[in-house]
Design a protein around this motif. Structure first.
Motif, PDB file in Angstrom:
ATOM      1  N   THR A 289     -59.912  48.749   9.905  1.00 27.43           N
ATOM      2  CA  THR A 289     -58.962  48.604   8.807  1.00 27.43           C
ATOM      3  C   THR A 289     -57.660  47.985   9.288  1.00 27.43           C
ATOM      4  OG1 THR A 289     -59.925  50.567   7.747  1.00 27.43           O
ATOM      5  CG2 THR A 289     -57.777  49.836   6.962  1.00 27.43           C
ATOM      6  N   LEU A 292     -58.336  44.220   9.901  1.00 28.95           N
ATOM      7  CA  LEU A 292     -58.453  43.446   8.669  1.00 28.95           C
ATOM      8  C   LEU A 292     -57.114  43.332   7.952  1.00 28.95           C
ATOM      9  CD1 LEU A 292     -61.852  44.767   7.240  1.00 28.95           C
ATOM     10  CD2 LEU A 292     -61.402  42.572   8.344  1.00 28.95           C
ATOM     11  N   MET A 296     -56.460  39.417   8.325  1.00 32.32           N
ATOM     12  CA  MET A 296     -56.751  38.753   7.064  1.00 32.32           C
ATOM     13  C   MET A 296     -55.485  38.411   6.297  1.00 32.32           C
ATOM     14  SD  MET A 296     -59.951  38.251   7.011  1.00 32.32           S
ATOM     15  CE  MET A 296     -60.251  37.806   5.308  1.00 32.32           C
ATOM     16  N   LEU A 358     -69.058  43.522   8.066  1.00 30.63           N
ATOM     17  CA  LEU A 358     -68.178  42.652   8.838  1.00 30.63           C
ATOM     18  C   LEU A 358     -68.959  41.490   9.445  1.00 30.63           C
ATOM     19  CD1 LEU A 358     -65.349  42.108  10.009  1.00 30.63           C
ATOM     20  CD2 LEU A 358     -65.974  43.571  11.951  1.00 30.63           C
ATOM     21  N   MET A 437     -63.707  37.789  13.412  1.00 31.67           N
ATOM     22  CA  MET A 437     -64.480  38.907  12.872  1.00 31.67           C
ATOM     23  C   MET A 437     -65.715  39.187  13.720  1.00 31.67           C
ATOM     24  SD  MET A 437     -64.117  38.688   8.726  1.00 31.67           S
ATOM     25  CE  MET A 437     -64.535  36.955   8.554  1.00 31.67           C
TER      26      MET A 437
END
Length: 468
Positions: A289, A292, A296, A358, A437
């Motif tokens: 988490t 990301l 991201m 993922l 990723m």
């Protein structure tokens, strides 16, 4: 004067208008007044219904009698204030500066966030254990510190000086300290028919609703100026401080409690392997988490053409963030399902699911898959945390449960920060989003394999005295 030019006899007066000008204006004013009064009554009725509905939710199931409702009301102001701070800091630290500068600022921010926990982690639990008779004041202090720091931030946010970073650090550290102190208070306020999972689910739902309401208000305040969003947050934290002090006195009770270290051994107590595996699984979930959230966020500032998104980048970021929030809510809503379906298996399953999605997102890096990844990450983190809570409730004795919660919160925060630093590092190295990723998936796949191997190593030992 010619005859034709002479005025003729006066004709009859025109009939009076049924709607004189003055009466027409009065009628319009009367209609406008009736409309405004009706709208006011409708808003008041809606607000009253919303308030009563929220109060029924927080007080149901015996929560009002046990005092849990007061903790829920306190959590509303805490989460609303945190949402306002997030809105303000996102506008100053991230979106208003070039990408290169933003990455260095966020990296510094994460390091400053992690360092206090890395140093204080071995001490924060024992300190709270020794401070058990003042939990209300401990919770109130975490809110009061944030109120003060937000007021300082409001003055320093323009130039982002050293004072800005110190105050922001104070906000983050005290926010995480609130999570630890609140977790320590929850078991003392449980209604007779509540489980710890159900209480945490209700707390999470309440906080999510508060954040959803507060964030748009903070955006409106930030539109006037970033300092106003922080002043709004400071007011919320002041109210939360007062509510913390007004918590029931039983929050301060420490009868029957003992201390426990992070390994779960002290005073003849051991923690089951299921709890340890759940902690490890949640560490992996939080690392993903954190990765990301940061990685991201940078990628979606300028979405690559390979994602197939031709619209506004902010809209895409909102879709991904919204999906993560929706996943979190879904996890909370079905939290009781994890309690009744072997939480030691659920917590392992969500870790495997997170890694699998993922990998799919890395291979098929399109914007719909990114939205699905956000949804999955939110759902798995929520279910993983609730499963951990269920296992701590089931396998850890009440005399050490509070201390165990304190240490688990610290571990999960550190895992999130490490994931965020991983995202910063990969972005700084100009690693593409799919490759980033994949690298993270490989790391988590190795971690998940380790956790699964430990989970099937042998039968779970029952909690009890440690035999030397």
């Amino acid at each position: 004067m010619e005859e034709n030019d002479r005025p003729g006899p006066p004709g009859p007066d025109p009939p009076p208008s049924p709607f004189p000008e003055s009466d027409t204006r009065g009628s319009r004013l009367h209609r406008a007044r009736r409309i405004s009064e009706g709208a006011g009554r409708l808003i008041a009725r809606g607000s009253s219904s919303a308030f009563l509905g929220a109060r029924r939710f927080t007080h149901s199931g015996g929560a009002g009698e046990s005092g849990l409702a007061r903790l829920l009301e306190l959590h509303v102001f805490n989460t609303a204030g945190d949402a306002a701070v997030a809105v303000s800091l996102a506008g100053t630290l991230f979106f208003t500066v070039p990408t290169e500068q933003a990455s260095s600022q966020v990296a510094l921010f994460l390091v400053l966030t992690m360092l206090p926990f890395a140093i204080v982690a071995p001490l924060i639990g024992p300190f709270l254990d020794r401070f058990r008779r003042g939990r209300r004041w401990a919770i109130g202090t975490t809110l009061a510190v944030r109120a003060f720091c937000c007021w300082v931030l409001a003055s320093a946010v323009v130039e982002e000086s050293a004072t800005f970073y110190l105050a922001a650090l104070g906000v983050l550290v005290s926010s995480k300290a609130y999570g630890v102190t609140r977790a320590a208070a929850v078991p003392r306020l449980l209604p007779a028919e509540f489980t710890l999972v159900k209480a945490n689910s209700r707390i999470s739902l309440t906080g999510t609703a508060a954040a959803a309401i507060s964030a748009p208000l903070a955006v409106g305040a930030a539109a006037i100026g970033a300092p106003w969003a922080l002043r709004y947050a400071a007011v919320l934290f002041v109210i939360g401080t007062i509510l913390a002090i007004l918590l029931p006195a039983r929050v301060d009770s420490s009868a029957g409690e003992e201390q426990v270290d992070i390994a779960g051994r002290r005073h003849g107590i051991t923690v089951s392997r299921d709890v340890v595996n759940a902690l490890r699984s949640n560490a992996g979930l939080r690392l993903l988490t954190g990765f990301l959230t940061i990685f991201m966020a940078f990628v979606l500032r300028e979405p690559p053409d390979s994602m197939g998104w031709g619209g506004n980048a902010t809209v895409l970021m909102a879709l991904v963030i919204g999906a993560a929030g929706l996943g979190n809510i879904l996890g909370v809503v079905i939290g009781n399902w994890a309690k009744s379906h072997r939480p030691e298996r659920v917590v392992l399953a969500v870790l495997v699911l997170d890694v699998a999605v993922l990998v799919v997102a890395a291979v098929l890096f399109k914007w719909p898959i990114a939205v699905v990844l956000g949804l999955t990450a939110g759902l798995c983190q929520s279910l993983g945390k609730l499963s951990l809570d269920a296992l701590i409730q089931r396998d850890v004795g009440e005399e050490v449960r509070t201390s165990m919660f304190a240490r688990s919160e610290t571990l999960l925060q550190l895992s999130w920060v490490i994931g965020g630093l991983l995202g910063i590092g990969l972005f700084t190295l100009d690693v593409s989003a799919p490759l980033g990723m994949v690298i993270t998936a490989v790391i988590l796949l190795g971690w998940a394999s380790f956790v699964m191997a430990r989970a099937i190593k042998g039968p779970t030992p029952a909690p009890g005295p440690v035999t030397q």
